[in-house]
Scaffold this motif. Structure first.
Motif, short mmCIF file in Angstrom:
data_model
loop_
_atom_site.label_atom_id
_atom_site.label_comp_id
_atom_site.label_asym_id
_atom_site.label_seq_id
_atom_site.Cartn_x
_atom_site.Cartn_y
_atom_site.Cartn_z
N UNK A 74 -3.48 -29.36 -1.24
CA UNK A 74 -4.65 -30.18 -0.92
C UNK A 74 -5.88 -29.77 -1.72
N UNK A 75 -6.07 -28.47 -1.89
CA UNK A 75 -7.33 -27.95 -2.43
C UNK A 75 -7.21 -27.58 -3.89
N UNK A 76 -8.20 -27.92 -4.67
CA UNK A 76 -8.21 -27.45 -6.06
C UNK A 76 -9.26 -26.36 -6.26
N UNK A 77 -9.75 -25.82 -5.15
CA UNK A 77 -10.63 -24.65 -5.21
C UNK A 77 -10.60 -24.01 -3.82
N UNK A 78 -10.40 -22.70 -3.78
CA UNK A 78 -10.36 -21.98 -2.50
C UNK A 78 -11.33 -20.81 -2.57
N UNK A 79 -12.09 -20.64 -1.52
CA UNK A 79 -12.97 -19.48 -1.45
C UNK A 79 -13.00 -18.95 -0.03
N UNK A 80 -13.23 -17.65 0.07
CA UNK A 80 -13.38 -17.02 1.38
C UNK A 80 -14.26 -15.80 1.20
N UNK A 81 -15.22 -15.65 2.08
CA UNK A 81 -16.21 -14.58 1.89
C UNK A 81 -16.55 -13.94 3.23
N UNK A 82 -16.41 -12.64 3.31
CA UNK A 82 -16.71 -11.88 4.54
C UNK A 82 -15.97 -12.42 5.75
N UNK A 83 -14.76 -12.85 5.54
CA UNK A 83 -13.99 -13.39 6.66
C UNK A 83 -12.68 -12.66 6.85
N UNK A 84 -12.02 -12.28 5.75
CA UNK A 84 -10.64 -11.82 5.84
C UNK A 84 -10.46 -10.57 6.70
N UNK A 85 -11.51 -9.78 6.86
CA UNK A 85 -11.35 -8.59 7.72
C UNK A 85 -11.21 -8.97 9.20
N UNK A 86 -11.38 -10.25 9.51
CA UNK A 86 -11.15 -10.74 10.88
C UNK A 86 -9.76 -11.33 11.05
N UNK A 87 -9.03 -11.51 9.98
CA UNK A 87 -7.75 -12.21 10.06
C UNK A 87 -6.70 -11.26 10.66
N UNK A 119 -3.15 -19.99 2.40
CA UNK A 119 -4.15 -20.41 1.40
C UNK A 119 -3.44 -20.89 0.13
N UNK A 120 -2.39 -20.15 -0.25
CA UNK A 120 -1.64 -20.54 -1.45
C UNK A 120 -0.89 -21.86 -1.24
N UNK A 121 -0.36 -22.07 -0.05
CA UNK A 121 0.37 -23.30 0.24
C UNK A 121 -0.54 -24.52 0.09
N UNK A 122 -1.77 -24.41 0.58
CA UNK A 122 -2.65 -25.59 0.55
C UNK A 122 -3.40 -25.72 -0.78
N UNK A 123 -3.27 -24.70 -1.64
CA UNK A 123 -3.92 -24.76 -2.95
C UNK A 123 -3.00 -25.43 -3.97
N UNK A 124 -3.61 -26.17 -4.86
CA UNK A 124 -2.84 -26.72 -5.97
C UNK A 124 -2.52 -25.60 -6.97
#
Lengths: 94, 254
Positions: free
Chosen positions: B109-122, B132-137
């Motif tokens: 779906x996405x042709x650009x992915x970003x994440x900032x100051x979030x992953x430490x909550x995952x 993220x990779x699945x939904x990225x082109x």
């Protein structure tokens, strides 16, 4: 959660989101659209988070319905809630 | 367990949403500038902000993207982001409440992915990155920015302890080595890693999260009782302010 559950479960002929009768058209005021019904452009991108199959939009109930998962995902203030634990289990007659 | 942790995140962040929109640490930074610059080059049709929080990545992406999907677990955060986007006149930001491990978005779906100051909550970073990779082109740029650990156990333990005391929804800060391995396994090729340090003003840092007083006292106790090496590493100041290590991973979806 089932990250590996993205199988080819879409029904034949089901190519995208079904838009309900109450859908706001693309020319509607953006802010009103954002606050109320879910954005039609967003609907085109959403699938069931469990089965990855297409959803149908029930504008009256403000729900995104996954037939394959038998779940209805709520839309609150125009924001789709794609969390299975927040979804309503479909009844047998639905 | 997962649902409980997800609700903990919503309960922790929902009431503090406005503070994150206003936060200077979150509203500006070289990493945010980098994300905006890359988006300006790529001009994505659909850009994805995973764990949007106060929405700063989404606001930075919006002028350069057709649509920005701002995803978060916190309904309170998303309502604030939607309202702020409207106030800023950014009509192409769409908010979605979703778990990063199962986003409810179609593949590619996405042709650009970003994440900032979030992953430490995952709760499961590997699963989140795979999603993220699945939904990225294929070929889509993906930029991940977060607080990282040095990889030295002594410092790592101190950081995770103060992070958890401050925020019960904290999961884990990873090292750069852990990040690059997880990114590779998920299907992202790391092109560059930019390291930086970020000074956190203690009073602001605590206030933004609404940390209970007992936990504030415990953090101060840990800091004051820390060894010279730890105090030096984090540049702990008399008022508890300190330096964090951050990293930006510039990647591309394989």
């Amino acid at each position: 959660m089932t990250p590996g559950a993205d199988g080819p479960e879409a029904r034949p002929g089901e190519t995208g989101m079904t838009e309900g009768s109450g859908m706001t058209d693309g020319s509607a005021d953006e802010t009103k659209n954002r606050r109320g019904k879910v954005d039609p452009r967003l609907l085109e991108l959403l699938v069931c988070p469990l089965t990855k199959t297409t959803l149908s939009y029930d504008a009256g109930r403000q729900e995104l319905v996954s037939r394959s998962a038998r779940l209805a995902f709520p839309v609150r203030d125009g924001i789709p809630i794609m969390i299975p634990d927040e979804a309503r289990q479909l009844g047998e007659d639905e | 367990m997962t649902t409980t942790q997800n609700r903990l995140i919503d309960r922790q962040f929902g009431p503090m949403a406005a503070a994150y929109v206003e936060s200077r640490v979150h509203a500006a930074g070289a990493d945010l500038d980098l994300i905006a610059a890359r988006a300006a080059e790529v001009r994505p049709s659909v850009a994805l902000d995973l764990g949007t929080g106060g929405g700063h990545v989404a606001y930075a992406l919006a002028p350069h993207a057709g649509e920005v999907l701002a995803c978060d677990l916190s309904a309170g955060m998303l309502a604030t982001v939607a309202r702020t986007a409207a106030e800023k006149g950014l009509a192409n930001i769409r908010t979605v409440e979703a778990d990063v491990r199962a986003l409810g978005l179609d593949a590619a779906t996405a042709d650009f992915v970003a994440s900032r100051y979030s992953a430490h909550h995952w709760t499961d970073l590997a699963a989140g990155l795979r999603e993220a990779r699945r939904v990225a082109k294929a070929g889509a740029p993906a930029i991940f920015a977060d607080v990282v650990t040095s990889g030295v156990a002594l410092y790592d333990t101190h950081l995770q302890a103060v992070e958890l005391l401050r925020d019960p929804s904290h999961v884990r800060n990873r090292s750069i080595a852990e990040w690059t391995a997880l990114l590779r396994d998920a299907g992202f090729e790391t092109l560059a890693v930019r390291r930086d340090r970020l000074r956190l003003d203690f009073a602001t840092w605590i206030a933004r999260m609404g940390t209970p007083e007992a936990h504030v006292t415990a953090i101060r106790s840990l800091q004051e009782g820390a060894s010279a090496e730890v105090r030096r590493h984090f540049a702990i100041e008399p008022d508890g302010s300190f330096l964090l290590e951050t990293a930006v991973f510039e990647t591309v979806a394989d």
